[in-house]
Design a protein around this motif. Structure first.
Motif, PDB file in Angstrom:
ATOM      1  N   VAL A   1       0.845  -1.197   0.098  1.00 22.00           N
ATOM      2  CA  VAL A   1       0.040  -0.087   0.157  1.00 22.00           C
ATOM      3  C   VAL A   1       0.974   1.201  -0.054  1.00 22.00           C
ATOM      4  O   VAL A   1       2.109   1.259   0.654  1.00 22.00           O
ATOM      5  CB  VAL A   1      -0.881   0.020   1.188  1.00 22.00           C
ATOM      6  N   ILE A   2       0.640   2.407  -0.702  1.00 25.17           N
ATOM      7  CA  ILE A   2       1.277   3.541  -0.861  1.00 25.17           C
ATOM      8  C   ILE A   2       1.057   4.141   0.707  1.00 25.17           C
ATOM      9  O   ILE A   2      -0.145   4.424   1.064  1.00 25.17           O
ATOM     10  CB  ILE A   2       0.747   4.347  -1.902  1.00 25.17           C
ATOM     11  N   ASP A   3       2.196   4.518   1.247  1.00 28.16           N
ATOM     12  CA  ASP A   3       2.194   5.108   2.508  1.00 28.16           C
ATOM     13  C   ASP A   3       3.472   5.730   2.852  1.00 28.16           C
ATOM     14  O   ASP A   3       4.465   5.451   2.183  1.00 28.16           O
ATOM     15  CB  ASP A   3       1.885   3.893   3.874  1.00 28.16           C
ATOM     16  N   ASP A   4       3.602   6.195   4.164  1.00 27.20           N
ATOM     17  CA  ASP A   4       4.872   6.871   4.734  1.00 27.20           C
ATOM     18  C   ASP A   4       5.612   5.562   4.988  1.00 27.20           C
ATOM     19  O   ASP A   4       5.456   4.472   5.763  1.00 27.20           O
ATOM     20  CB  ASP A   4       4.686   7.597   5.859  1.00 27.20           C
ATOM     21  N   VAL A   5       6.990   5.528   4.577  1.00 26.90           N
ATOM     22  CA  VAL A   5       7.794   4.300   4.948  1.00 26.90           C
ATOM     23  C   VAL A   5       8.951   4.877   5.715  1.00 26.90           C
ATOM     24  O   VAL A   5       9.625   4.093   6.193  1.00 26.90           O
ATOM     25  CB  VAL A   5       8.418   3.684   3.495  1.00 26.90           C
ATOM     26  N   TRP A   6       9.136   6.088   5.832  1.00 21.34           N
ATOM     27  CA  TRP A   6      10.505   6.664   6.737  1.00 21.34           C
ATOM     28  C   TRP A   6      10.198   8.150   6.963  1.00 21.34           C
ATOM     29  O   TRP A   6       9.797   8.768   6.058  1.00 21.34           O
ATOM     30  CB  TRP A   6      11.880   6.269   6.225  1.00 21.34           C
ATOM     31  N   GLN A   7      10.719   8.484   8.282  1.00 19.20           N
ATOM     32  CA  GLN A   7      10.699   9.970   8.451  1.00 19.20           C
ATOM     33  C   GLN A   7      12.157  10.146   9.360  1.00 19.20           C
ATOM     34  O   GLN A   7      12.314   9.234  10.109  1.00 19.20           O
ATOM     35  CB  GLN A   7       9.541  10.589   8.998  1.00 19.20           C
ATOM     36  N   PRO A   8      12.548  11.450   9.268  1.00 17.46           N
ATOM     37  CA  PRO A   8      13.513  11.667  10.322  1.00 17.46           C
ATOM     38  C   PRO A   8      13.349  11.850  11.787  1.00 17.46           C
ATOM     39  O   PRO A   8      12.063  11.634  12.108  1.00 17.46           O
ATOM     40  CB  PRO A   8      13.891  12.998   9.649  1.00 17.46           C
ATOM     41  N   ASP A   9      14.452  11.550  12.509  1.00 16.08           N
ATOM     42  CA  ASP A   9      13.921  11.882  14.058  1.00 16.08           C
ATOM     43  C   ASP A   9      13.759  12.997  14.440  1.00 16.08           C
ATOM     44  O   ASP A   9      12.985  13.079  15.298  1.00 16.08           O
ATOM     45  CB  ASP A   9      15.376  10.957  14.743  1.00 16.08           C
ATOM     46  N   THR A  10      14.451  14.165  13.860  1.00  9.74           N
ATOM     47  CA  THR A  10      14.162  15.523  14.253  1.00  9.74           C
ATOM     48  C   THR A  10      14.110  16.472  13.236  1.00  9.74           C
ATOM     49  O   THR A  10      14.597  15.767  11.960  1.00  9.74           O
ATOM     50  CB  THR A  10      15.021  16.211  15.402  1.00  9.74           C
ATOM     51  N   GLY A  11      13.687  17.721  12.970  1.00 13.36           N
ATOM     52  CA  GLY A  11      13.878  18.515  12.024  1.00 13.36           C
ATOM     53  C   GLY A  11      15.353  18.802  12.047  1.00 13.36           C
ATOM     54  O   GLY A  11      15.528  19.644  11.043  1.00 13.36           O
ATOM     55  N   ARG A  12      16.089  18.687  12.775  1.00 16.95           N
ATOM     56  CA  ARG A  12      17.614  19.165  12.553  1.00 16.95           C
ATOM     57  C   ARG A  12      18.518  18.087  12.181  1.00 16.95           C
ATOM     58  O   ARG A  12      19.608  18.299  12.213  1.00 16.95           O
ATOM     59  CB  ARG A  12      17.914  19.596  14.056  1.00 16.95           C
ATOM     60  N   GLN A  13      17.863  16.873  11.830  1.00 22.64           N
ATOM     61  CA  GLN A  13      18.767  15.875  11.408  1.00 22.64           C
ATOM     62  C   GLN A  13      19.485  16.115  10.100  1.00 22.64           C
ATOM     63  O   GLN A  13      20.531  15.499   9.889  1.00 22.64           O
ATOM     64  CB  GLN A  13      17.630  14.715  11.147  1.00 22.64           C
ATOM     65  N   PHE A  14      19.064  16.868   9.168  1.00 23.92           N
ATOM     66  CA  PHE A  14      19.772  17.281   7.984  1.00 23.92           C
ATOM     67  C   PHE A  14      20.256  18.643   7.958  1.00 23.92           C
ATOM     68  O   PHE A  14      19.529  19.426   7.434  1.00 23.92           O
ATOM     69  CB  PHE A  14      18.813  16.773   6.730  1.00 23.92           C
ATOM     70  N   VAL A  15      21.187  19.047   8.362  1.00 21.77           N
ATOM     71  CA  VAL A  15      21.906  20.436   8.621  1.00 21.77           C
ATOM     72  C   VAL A  15      22.963  20.504   7.987  1.00 21.77           C
ATOM     73  O   VAL A  15      23.903  19.780   7.745  1.00 21.77           O
ATOM     74  CB  VAL A  15      22.104  20.656   9.931  1.00 21.77           C
ATOM     75  N   VAL A  16      23.208  21.620   7.187  1.00 18.22           N
ATOM     76  CA  VAL A  16      24.318  21.932   6.302  1.00 18.22           C
ATOM     77  C   VAL A  16      24.911  23.519   7.088  1.00 18.22           C
ATOM     78  O   VAL A  16      24.181  24.330   7.232  1.00 18.22           O
ATOM     79  CB  VAL A  16      24.042  22.466   5.017  1.00 18.22           C
ATOM     80  N   GLU A  17      26.129  23.493   7.570  1.00 16.95           N
ATOM     81  CA  GLU A  17      26.556  24.423   8.388  1.00 16.95           C
ATOM     82  C   GLU A  17      27.151  25.643   7.498  1.00 16.95           C
ATOM     83  O   GLU A  17      26.970  25.595   6.295  1.00 16.95           O
ATOM     84  CB  GLU A  17      27.639  23.791   9.365  1.00 16.95           C
TER      85      GLU A  17
END
Length: 858
Positions: free
Chosen positions: A569-585
């Protein structure tokens, strides 16, 4: 059972075997040079074999002990004992075969894995007759220091036992119409899994894909790809396996050239259905251009297709076709539509090849076409179409059944080509692109390949399966009966283990014969192909005393069989742990819009059959759940992000201007592994002023509206998830089959079997349980460890006749399910299942209404 091709020699062989003065010797060869010639100085070690014991284990099953039926899997082992000391000037065998003895011809060599052939040699009045007993490889060598003898242990399943295989996750669609194609909700046949496992072992049912293949589909029970990139959801690439939407009349599959093929006209209304498959590739794509550069390239397509033999010229809108390219017609970027190559094969053997180019939105499409209006005779033919590109020309070459055929239209084109590598690259306008297959007629074993050659690209023999060193097919395949709604998790699993599970699930028999071939017979074939007339007969003392008669515990007149289904079924299969997980400094802006960031950790995803390639925000217009079309458009490929506009500010400071990107802002891509078990994220900024020293960007983060006198949030919250096809559990079902007459006569005796994740769908449960019931209603007596004089003609599943020496009872017909031979003693030990069992007198039933020793009267 072995039968000599010359009738006179065969009669002499039988006479020699039944003679009291018979003579049987041992003959064994080793392929020490691994060149299939067996010509090494020490290849023939027959003269030093003291003893040879061959054990073909009884068929192993997971059925309860009180269920007696012919099914299961078996392997065999050959143990050779070689004498130690030889002539005085020769090394003893323990030194000759030692990898540590500097005087040995095999010094510093690992001899395990060497191919072994073993025969029993019968001496007849017509000369020696060698009868093959075993083909396998050396598994172990054991040296005896005391008497200098060597024991060599050989196995016939190492080809499959030591190979680890991986299958991609897949499940049938939960709702057939959810992907706009009802055929996507159809099951696959277990034959595809068996064929795929064997392909990965290098012992395929059909042609083995070339080393330069970038995509292949066997079509053997499914149109799932065997070689391709990862499963990417897109407007076309969502369909890795689609069968016709019409209702099938019986089985949608039939035997083709090698293994199963789809039977497009086997439908209720006699309609000609279509099947299709599309999967991403890592292919190199070429199309015409004025840009004259690059080394020569070619793209080759090939397949087996069945011709009707019709001489009528066919139209191309109903031809089996496949191709690859860049463009929206393949589910890709609409600004690069219709760039690619493709072919069509009509059902009478005509062929059409095309190169098509659509450079940008303002240009018109260019099509270069070649046709071969040569009709083929009825039957199966092998087609290889090769597109050849140089830096100044392009051409197409068709080879049918190994013969090059000149085109009836089209020819050499003076045009260069552009060259694009497959897969996503930072700054590229081209994304992963699929190969597409549409099947209108019986055809199978599709592939395309890419290399740098311009001549000799067709490899003679590529159309046939590889063979054993004896030049015979690796597999004797009788087809699978099981339907599958999903593929159980198989990741780096020994191939033999997977094959055992398939055989067990449908009560098939699987073993390796004397020539090293893997034999697979489903339960229906086992019953249909069991001979009623014995291959050989023997007189046995105290036969009745050896028979183990079935007890009442083995009698069953009802079988209850569970089956397990999973669907996607089409669905969410993954999501990040937090909104800060993918940060570029800071200083991230030193990259330009063509660059990006690939976040190195690989994330594990479980029970996922496909991923959406572009990252999709979890709310708003881009929400995947809103509809099929909305997230397939290009402008839905942008993920939300927020960033700080000053080097001394964090994204979460209250006095910076937070930004929630909209169309044309930031882009994110999920890059799954080919086996769909891991993925990486790649992201880039599309619209910003280069070289601004913005301090930080948070990909996949939501903007925050700061409220005066309120705490500053440390986390902006998660604003995206990965969408895809999630494999979910369905309700486990049960199927019961019973014999009402038997129940009325004797009461209900039920066999309740355990759940098996490889036993799926009600169709499978119906088929296999019905066949099994016929065995349990009349459980057969068995004889274990039956001692007979050695007869090298016999193999597992052969049927023999047994007559008691004292004449007390009649002759008995039995099928061999286990076999052990001792060459030194000249004996063999058999496990047999009696195939004709006593039954009640049934008037009017052929074979059951005659009075005799096995007739019971009430």
């Amino acid at each position: 059972m072995y039968v000599h091709p010359d009738s006179a020699t065969n009669e002499a062989l039988i006479e020699a075997l039944y003679s009291s003065a018979r003579e049987i010797g041992k003959h064994v060869l080793f392929d020490w040079d691994n060149d299939d010639l067996f010509s090494h100085e020490y290849s023939d070690l027959s003269a030093v074999v003291l003893d040879a014991q061959h054990e073909r284990a009884s068929l192993t099953t997971d059925l309860p002990e009180n269920v007696n039926t012919i099914q299961g899997y078996s392997s065999s082992e050959l143990t050779l004992s070689l004498k130690g000391a030889r002539d005085s000037e020769e090394l003893p065998m323990s030194r000759l075969l030692s990898p540590f003895d500097t005087g040995s011809p095999f010094y510093n060599r690992d001899l395990t894995g060497t191919t072994v052939r073993y025969w029993l040699r019968v001496y007849t009045e017509y000369g020696e007759v060698d009868i093959r007993q075993f083909t396998g490889v050396v598994r172990d060598l054991q040296f005896n220091r005391k008497d200098q003898t060597v024991q060599i242990i050989c196995s016939d399943v190492m080809q499959w036992l030591n190979r680890a295989v991986t299958l991609r996750p897949w499940a049938v669609d939960l709702e057939p119409n959810s992907l706009a194609v009802a055929g996507a909700g159809r099951y696959i046949n277990a034959s595809w899994v068996l064929a795929e496992v064997l392909r990965q072992c290098g012992t395929p049912i059909g042609p083995l894909e070339r080393s330069d293949a970038v995509w292949s589909v066997s079509g053997c029970g499914s149109f799932l790809p065997s070689v391709s990139g990862p499963m990417i959801l897109g407007s076309v690439a969502n369909f890795p396996h689609v069968l016709p939407t019409t209702e099938f009349l019986g089985d949608p599959w039939r035997f083709g050239k090698y293994g199963l093929c789809m039977n497009p006209t086997n439908t209720v209304n006699g309609e000609r259905g279509t099947a299709r498959s599309a999967a991403s590739t890592e292919a190199v794509h070429l199309f015409p251009s004025t840009n004259i550069s690059g080394a020569p390239k070619n793209i080759g397509f090939n397949a087996w297709a069945e011709s009707t033999g019709s001489t009528t010229t066919q139209t191309w809108n109903t031809a089996t076709g496949f191709g690859t390219g860049l463009g929206s017609s393949f589910g890709m970027d609409p600004w690069r539509s219709n760039n690619g190559v493709g072919i069509g094969i009509a059902n009478n053997g005509q062929v059409r090849a095309e190169i098509y180019v659509y450079r940008n939105a303002s240009s018109s499409q260019q099509v270069y076409a070649w046709e071969w209006n040569v009709k083929q005779s009825a039957g199966w033919h092998y087609y290889d179409v090769n597109f050849r590109f140089t830096n100044g020309s392009m051409d197409v070459v068709l080879t049918v059944d190994g013969t090059v055929i000149a085109p009836t239209s089209g020819g050499l084109v003076s045009q260069g080509f552009e060259y694009y590598e497959g897969g996503y690259r930072a700054g590229s306008d081209y994304w992963r692109h699929p190969a597409n297959l549409v099947v209108y007629d019986p055809s199978q074993w599709f592939q395309f390949y890419i290399n740098d050659a311009t001549n000799g690209v067709y490899q003679p023999g590529q159309e046939h399966p590889p063979t054993t060193k004896d030049g015979i097919p690796w597999v004797l395949f009788g087809g699978c009966q099981a339907d599958m709604s999903f593929i159980p998790d198989v990741w780096n699993t020994p191939a033999w283990e997977v094959l055992q599970k398939i055989a067990t699930a449908e009560f098939a028999a699987m073993y390796v014969n004397e020539y090293g071939q893997l034999v697979f017979k489903n339960h229906e074939l086992l019953r249909l192909q069991t001979p009623t007339v014995p291959d050989a007969s023997y007189t046995v003392d105290n036969l009745l005393g050896m028979i183990v008669n079935p007890s009442l515990d083995q009698y069953k007149n009802e079988i209850i069989l569970p089956y397990v289904n999973k669907k996607s079924v089409i669905d969410d299969v993954w999501q990040p742990d937090t909104g800060r997980q993918f940060v570029v400094e800071q200083n991230w802006a030193n990259s330009n819009s063509a660059g990006g960031w690939q976040f190195s950790p690989s994330y594990r995803i479980d029970n996922v059959a496909a991923l959406v390639y572009h990252i999709v925000p979890t709310s708003g217009y881009n929400d995947l759940q809103k509809g099929w079309d909305e997230w397939t458009h290009t402008y839905n490929s942008y993920a939300a992000a927020c960033f700080a506009q000053s080097i001394d500010r964090d994204c979460m400071y209250p006095d910076h201007s937070d930004l929630l990107t909209t169309w044309g802002g930031y882009e994110g891509v999920a890059m799954p592994s080919n086996d769909m078990r891991f993925f990486q994220l790649w992201m880039r900024a599309l619209d910003y002023t280069p070289n601004q020293a913005w301090s930080q960007i948070l990909f996949g983060a939501a903007a925050i509206t700061y409220q005066p006198n309120q705490p500053v949030p440390n986390d902006p919250g998660i604003f995206f998830s990965l969408k895809g096809k999630k494999v979910v559990e369905d309700v486990t079902g049960y199927y019961s089959v019973s014999d009402s007459a038997a129940i009325a006569d004797r009461g209900r005796f039920s066999l309740i079997l355990d759940e098996n994740e490889w036993r799926q769908t009600i169709n499978t449960a119906t088929s296999v349980s019905t066949q099994l019931l016929s065995d349990t209603i009349t459980p057969a007596p068995v004889i274990e460890d039956l001692q007979l004089p050695l007869d090298p003609r016999l193999q597992i599943l052969d049927v023999i006749g047994l007559t008691p020496e004292d004449g007390i009872s009649g002759s008995i017909t039995a099928q061999i399910v286990g076999l052990r031979t001792n060459a030194k003693a000249g004996t063999m030990s058999l496990d047999v299942r009696i195939t004709k069992t006593p039954s009640k007198w049934a008037l009017g039933v052929p074979g059951a209404s005659e009075l005799g020793q096995t007739t019971y009267l009430n």
